[in-house]
Design an enzyme around this catalytic site. Structure first.
Site, short mmCIF file in Angstrom:
data_model
loop_
_atom_site.label_atom_id
_atom_site.label_comp_id
_atom_site.label_asym_id
_atom_site.label_seq_id
_atom_site.Cartn_x
_atom_site.Cartn_y
_atom_site.Cartn_z
N SER A 158 -34.55 4.97 0.05
CA SER A 158 -33.38 4.20 -0.67
C SER A 158 -33.67 3.40 -1.71
O SER A 158 -34.26 3.67 -2.66
CB SER A 158 -32.65 3.55 0.77
OG SER A 158 -31.42 3.34 0.45
N ASP A 280 -27.19 13.89 3.34
CA ASP A 280 -27.31 12.49 3.04
C ASP A 280 -25.67 12.18 2.77
O ASP A 280 -25.26 12.56 1.91
CB ASP A 280 -27.99 11.99 1.95
CG ASP A 280 -28.11 10.45 1.70
OD1 ASP A 280 -27.52 9.85 2.04
OD2 ASP A 280 -29.10 10.10 1.15
N HIS A 308 -29.60 10.12 5.45
CA HIS A 308 -30.22 9.25 4.45
C HIS A 308 -31.31 8.78 4.66
O HIS A 308 -31.94 8.45 3.58
CB HIS A 308 -29.14 7.87 4.22
CG HIS A 308 -29.64 7.08 3.30
ND1 HIS A 308 -29.57 7.56 1.65
CD2 HIS A 308 -30.01 5.74 2.96
CE1 HIS A 308 -29.90 6.62 0.97
NE2 HIS A 308 -30.21 5.51 1.77
#
Length: 340
Positions: A158, A280, A308
């Protein structure tokens, strides 16, 4: 969730040096510096990893005294193979790696999990002059220079991918390879949040650490987890927010503008593995293809039925891809040596 993983890491364990038991395992359960709410966490993997968190002194230019910086240290130091160093995502901690960390160690990697400055469990009781991108980069570099000291396989999920790219471009000698997971690298920093008055920014930080917002974030992040699991993961994910300095560090990062690495992506020279969860709901997997195309030397792997944070949801798949990535490069090097 964990599944079985029997793949062997290509480097011999014989070349490893064991870290002393006193360093590797706290004697009295959780480290005393963790918030007391750590005792309410139910997830055994999170509890086990929390017991291994250390604080190490790191000297930086922007603080008079060394920052006692939190990380999970490896049980084994490899004398020949380069280490795997795990970053975490936005406003998170090393506990994000609770499922993947033991699998990487099982596979023979020398594995570190590092808390990015301003998040995680470092001691920021002495107020810093800044907690912006430059400070985070400097802090990580000094940690690397003091303790890791070798080129690393740097893993960023991320927003941690933006941290990894920024670091690899500025300190290429410190990074051998990159692994980017569901990378948040196409946002232009914190955007309009950077212009908020401090009072409003602090109100936003208060909402950011709230249980309802964190539960909603889990709903978006993961596929089909129970409410009890989501609640426990919420408690894990916001544990670091309970430190009294968390609001100051968060607001400072927010108004500093945050990470904007769009222009740095094409400057990455390291071989890169891009991993993405196909489901995601936070960052479209279409951006995985774009990132793969813009990086100079990258391969891409996608994980079906995954959201995610694949290293939380599908840790065995993530470790499998990392092992294959490292083995692939090792085989290519060996082939070149043999050809000569």
């Amino acid at each position: 969730m964990m599944g079985a993983l029997s793949l062997a890491y290509p480097f011999s364990r014989v070349t490893a040096t064991k870290v002393s038991e006193a360093q590797a395992k706290p004697n009295n359960g959780f480290p005393s510096f963790l918030p007391k709410q750590v005792h309410t966490i139910k997830d055994p993997f999170a509890r086990n990893l929390a017991m291994r968190i250390h604080r190490l002194p790191v000297s930086v230019k922007f603080s008079e005294n060394p920052i006692m910086s939190s990380c999970v240290k490896p049980l084994m130091i490899q004398n020949k193979a380069n280490p795997v160093v795990l970053l975490h995502g936005f406003d998170s901690s090393c506990l994000e790696w609770r499922y993947t960390f033991p699998l990487l160690e099982e596979a023979g990697f020398e594995t570190w999990a590092f808390d990015i400055l301003g998040w995680g469990f470092s001691d920021l009781a002495e107020k810093l002059t800044s907690c912006d991108v430059v400070s985070k980069r400097e802090h990580f570099y000094q940690f690397w220079k003091s303790y890791i000291k070798r080129p690393m396989i740097l893993v960023g999920p991320s927003l941690g991918s933006a941290v990894a790219i920024d670091f690899a471009v500025n300190y290429p000698e410190a990074v051998e390879k990159l692994v980017l997971i569901d990378a948040s690298v196409y946002t232009e920093g914190t955007g309009n949040l950077a212009t908020l008055p401090r009072l409003i920014a602090y109100a936003g930080a208060y909402v950011l650490k709230s249980v309802p917002l964190r539960l909603y974030a889990n709903y978006l992040t993961f596929n089909d987890i129970s409410f009890s699991t989501s609640l426990d993961w919420t408690n894990i994910g916001r544990l670091h927010c309970l430190f009294p300095w968390w609001e100051d560090a968060t607001v400072d990062f927010m108004i500093s503008g945050g990470y904007n690495v769009i222009s740095q992506i094409r400057k990455v020279k390291q071989k890169t593995l891009v991993i993405w969860g196909e489901n995601d709901r936070i960052i479209s997997n279409k951006l995985a293809v774009q990132l793969h195309c813009e990086l100079s030397d990258a391969i891409i792997r996608q994980i079906p039925d995954c959201g995610h944070l694949p290293h939380v949801e599908r840790p065995a798949s993530v470790v499998k891809f990392i092992i294959e990535f490292v083995q692939r490069e090792t085989k290519l090097v060996n082939q070149c040596v043999s050809a000569e």
